[in-house]
Design a protein around this motif. Structure first.
Motif, PDB file in Angstrom:
ATOM      1  N   GLU A  74     -53.224 -30.318  31.652  1.00  0.00           N
ATOM      2  CA  GLU A  74     -51.510 -29.817  32.871  1.00  0.00           C
ATOM      3  C   GLU A  74     -51.969 -30.960  33.441  1.00  0.00           C
TER       4      GLU A  74
ATOM      5  N   ILE B   3     -44.491 -30.288  35.875  1.00  0.00           N
ATOM      6  CA  ILE B   3     -46.218 -29.929  34.846  1.00  0.00           C
ATOM      7  C   ILE B   3     -45.804 -30.398  33.522  1.00  0.00           C
TER       8      ILE B   3
ATOM      9  N   HIS C  54     -50.601 -32.357  36.699  1.00  0.00           N
ATOM     10  CA  HIS C  54     -48.984 -31.717  38.160  1.00  0.00           C
ATOM     11  C   HIS C  54     -48.755 -33.511  39.025  1.00  0.00           C
TER      12      HIS C  54
END
Length: 72
Positions: free
Chosen positions: A22, A34, A24
């Motif tokens: 992921e 995200i 961010h």
């Protein structure tokens, strides 16, 4: 996860979780997104690029699914 300040274009900071892949991203306008299933090479590429914002727009924004966490 540690966030790295970029202050490049409209990106304020980014962080990457290798386990979940992921990415961010916090934008200058307060949006927090995200991006999922991001390859590490694309995350690293942001930092090695001559133009971080352009790299992000071309290699991340258009290729990976994302979810908006909050808006300004």
């Amino acid at each position: 996860m540690e966030m790295t300040e970029l202050n490049d274009g409209n990106i304020k900071s980014i962080g990457y979780d290798e386990m979940t892949r992921e990415l961010h991203v916090r934008f200058e306008n307060g949006d927090y997104l995200i991006y999922y299933e991001v390859f590490k090479i694309d995350y690293v590429g942001i930092f090695t690029s001559d133009n971080m914002s352009k790299y992000f727009e071309e290699r991340i924004q258009t290729r990976y699914p994302f979810k908006t966490i909050n808006n300004a």
